[in-house]
Every structure is written in structure tokens, then in C-alpha cells.
Design an enzyme around this catalytic site. Structure first.
Site, PDB file in Angstrom:
ATOM      1  N   CYS A 113      47.364  42.851  42.883  1.00 53.75           N
ATOM      2  CA  CYS A 113      46.678  41.671  43.460  1.00 53.75           C
ATOM      3  C   CYS A 113      46.558  40.576  42.229  1.00 53.75           C
ATOM      4  CB  CYS A 113      45.349  41.959  43.993  1.00 53.75           C
ATOM      5  SG  CYS A 113      44.956  43.389  44.648  1.00 53.75           S
ATOM      6  N   ASP A 114      46.424  41.046  41.154  1.00 55.44           N
ATOM      7  CA  ASP A 114      46.013  40.010  40.172  1.00 55.44           C
ATOM      8  C   ASP A 114      47.085  39.827  38.890  1.00 55.44           C
ATOM      9  OD1 ASP A 114      43.785  39.266  41.561  1.00 55.44           O
ATOM     10  OD2 ASP A 114      42.524  40.908  40.618  1.00 55.44           O
TER      11      ASP A 114
ATOM     12  N   CYS B 216      42.481  45.658  40.606  1.00 59.43           N
ATOM     13  CA  CYS B 216      43.984  45.663  41.205  1.00 59.43           C
ATOM     14  C   CYS B 216      44.941  44.853  40.531  1.00 59.43           C
ATOM     15  CB  CYS B 216      43.423  45.165  42.521  1.00 59.43           C
ATOM     16  SG  CYS B 216      44.976  44.971  43.456  1.00 59.43           S
TER      17      CYS B 216
END
Ligand code: NAP
Length: 321
Positions: A146-147, A143
Site C-alpha cells: 500500500c505505502d 503494508c
């Protein structure tokens, strides 16, 4: 006149999954006066919430964030009375409900329903090479939304050649200094417009016809990728701080195995009214067999599934016309 006596605690419709298909089904079923419960899962995040910008959903000329879109759908469904619980369904079984067949869904409690709509979506597929499990969360991610910020001023690799891999590679260039896409073929599967943006992005490089064989690292996480050129057999090593794997999706349909017909890849087989092979079970969105997995088609499926479920419930109760 109704000829059956259905217990008070029975829902008309239970929806599994809190993404665009699930919430659209929730809007339609609740608005049609169905007593409807959604089990949206304990993680509470459908795949689309990780998409920063959806630019092809009609009615949003400037695009809309995936998370924002789901929040709007949720609010709209709640307005019509949809009950939502952040619980995971663990099992499903057919039961008798006052003379008619229904379904019991085991989650934190057991919930009974006349009709069930599965809108459980998909999960990211793992690649299954050495190092993958070891370095998840320490350099390996599924993701970018997200990261990606963890890789500011670092170099990363992206595995895959579909829409997700190429779009997410573009997003990663906002943070990383260099993004190398490793794809097992010599051309991309991604949509033309997405490809063109990637080819025009100076921070994106490509390694074609290649497959990662191993993800290597140390105490601080990922340090490199061992890559094999499929055509020549040549091995090489790419120094990277992170590896983002976007090689497709697997349907979240374990619960329905043995209950409804699935295709060989595990997607739910539905007819044009979103009916599955089991009475009272309907399905919609990415977990079903279909050509196009997009927000717009998920919403359409959800609406159709809810309409068909509503009709099914009214017939069961003897109040259809
Ligand atoms: P996808 O379209 O299935 O693409 C998966 C990619 O990973 C393909 O390039 C595939 O290679 C590669 N791959 C598969 N297994 C592999 C393996 N074991 N090792 C190495 N590479 C592997 O998946 P996706 O990109 O996640 O997209 C899923 C669906 O969502 C699609 O329908 C897509 O159109 C949609 N989507 C749309 C948008 C958008 O419209 N903006 C954005 C994201 C996703 P091959 O090409 O060789 O098969």
C-alpha cells in the site's frame, strides 16, 4: 423426510471473511446447493490482497498477485450462487430456528443460519512503542504494497525477521534507496529462499539483536528510530523517513470469544474436519490453530469446513443419507 420446519429467511451457511478460506468455502457450499451468504467485511480486503506476488500457490508457475487470486475466487464463488455482502459481523448468538439450534449474526441486519464458518483471518500486530500511534499514516505503515511508493528515494526501516518482513523489505527496495531491517535476534525466522534474496540485495542492511524503543518525528512525520541492542544495552539512533512494522499477526476471533474454544493466543481450535467446540460453527484459514498459514492451506481448510457444514446442515434438516 424432514421433521423440522426451518423458516424461509434462514441461510444454510454463513461465512465470515472474504479471503482464500472464505471464498473456497463459498465455492464448495454454494456448489453443494447450500443457501450461502458471505459477510466479507466492510474493508473488503483480506491480508493476501496486499501480497503483490504469491509464488508458491500450485498451478501458477509464474506466480499470481494476491488481489488477482482473490478476485478469481470471488468470481468462481459467484458463479455457483454465493451471495456476498461487504458487512462486518458485530455479534453472534445461538437461537432456536423452528426446532433446531442455529446462529444469528448481527451485521447491518440480523442474519440467521444453521451453520457458520469463520474465516476471519488475522490482522497485523502493533509493536506498542512510543510514537507508533502518533505517526501511523505519517511514516509508519503495516503494508508495503500500500505505502511503499510514498518512500521513493527515501530511507526506511523494517521491523521483524519473519517471511513478511523480509519479503516486504525486498519489495520496498524498488522504491526506497536504503532499507534497514531491525531484528531482535542474530538470525532470521524467514524461509531460506526469502532470506537469500534479502542477503543478496545491496539496498538491504541489517541491524541484529536489536529492538526499537521509540519512533521519533516532527510535523512532517517520522524522522528517526531509537534502537537498543539487546545484548550490549547500547542505544543508537537511525535516521529514517519511514518505519514498516511486520512483527506477526493476531487472529480476528474477538466475536467468537466465549462461544468456541480458542488457544492462549486467540486462534480457533478446530478438529480435522474444521469443527469448533460449538455445534454448527466451523472455522478455517489463518484464524485457526495450525502449523502452516498459507493460501494453499487456507483453501484446503475452507473446502473441508464447507463440506463438514454441508453434512451438518443436511443432518439437521433430516435429508442426509
Ligand atoms: P511471523 O512468522 O510470526 O514473524 C514475526 C517476526 O517478528 C519474527 O521474526 C519475530 O521475531 C518478530 N517479532 C515478533 N514480535 C516482535 C516484537 N514485539 N518486537 C520485535 N520483533 C517481533 O510473522 P509473519 O512474518 O507476518 O508471517 C506470518 C505467517 O505468514 C507465517 O506463517 C509465514 O510463514 C506466513 N507468510 C508466508 C509467506 C510466504 O510463504 N511467501 C509470506 C508472508 C507470510 P522472532 O523471530 O524472534 O520470534
Amino acid at each position: 423426510m424432514s421433521s423440522v420446519s426451518i423458516p424461509e429467511d434462514v441461510f444454510d451457511v454463513i461465512i465470515l471473511g472474504g479471503g482464500p478460506a472464505g471464498f473456497t468455502a463459498g465455492i464448495y457450499a454454494s456448489r453443494a446447493g447450500m443457501k450461502t451468504l458471505m459477510l466479507s467485511g466492510s474493508a473488503g480486503a483480506s491480508q493476501i490482497t496486499f501480497t503483490p506476488h504469491v509464488e508458491n500457490f500450485p498451478g501458477f508457475p509464474d506466480g499470481v498477485g494476491g488481489y488477482e487470486l482473490v478476485q478469481k475466487l470471488k468470481k468462481q464463488a459467484a458463479k455457483f450462487g454465493l451471495q456476498t455482502k461487504s458487512e462486518d459481523a458485530k455479534s453472534i448468538k445461538q437461537i432456536d430456528l423452528g426446532g433446531v439450534k442455529g446462529w444469528e449474526v448481527e451485521a447491518k441486519s440480523a442474519y440467521k443460519t444453521l451453520a457458520l464458518i469463520s474465516a476471519t483471518g488475522t490482522s497485523w500486530r502493533k509493536i506498542g512503542i512510543p510514537g507508533e500511534d502518533e505517526y501511523v499514516g505519517r511514516g509508519i505503515s503495516y503494508c508495503a504494497t500500500c505505502d511503499a511508493p510514498f518512500f521513493r528515494d527515501r530511507e526506511v526501516a523494517v521491523i521483524g525477521g519473519g517471511d513478511t518482513a523480509i519479503e516486504e523489505a525486498g519489495f520496498l527496495t524498488k522504491f526506497a534507496t536504503k532499507v534497514t531491517i531491525i531484528h531482535r535476534r542474530d538470525k532470521l525466522r524467514a524461509t531460506q529462499i526469502i532470506q537469500q534474496r534479502a542477503f543478496a540485495n545491496e539496498k538491504i542492511n541489517f541491524i541484529w539483536d536489536s529492538y526499537p524503543e521509540e519512533i521519533a518525528g516532527g510535523d512532517d512525520g517520522v524522522t528517526s528510530l531509537k534502537i537498543k541492542n539487546i545484548k550490549s544495552g547500547e542505544m543508537s539512533e537511525l535516521k529514517v523517513d519511514g518505519v514498516f512494522i511486520f512483527i506477526g499477526l493476531d487472529p480476528n476471533t474477538e466475536l467468537l470469544k466465549g462461544i468456541v474454544d480458542l488457544d492462549p493466543s486467540g486462534y480457533i481450535q478446530v478438529d480435522r474436519d474444521m469443527k469448533t467446540s460449538a455445534p454448527g460453527i466451523f472455522a478455517g484459514g489463518d484464524c485457526t490453530c495450525k502449523l502452516l498459514r498459507q493460501v494453499i492451506t487456507a483453501c484446503g481448510d475452507g473446502a473441508t469446513a464447507a463440506f463438514a457444514a454441508q453434512h451438518y446442515v443436511r443432518v439437521l434438516k433430516g435429508d442426509s443419507y
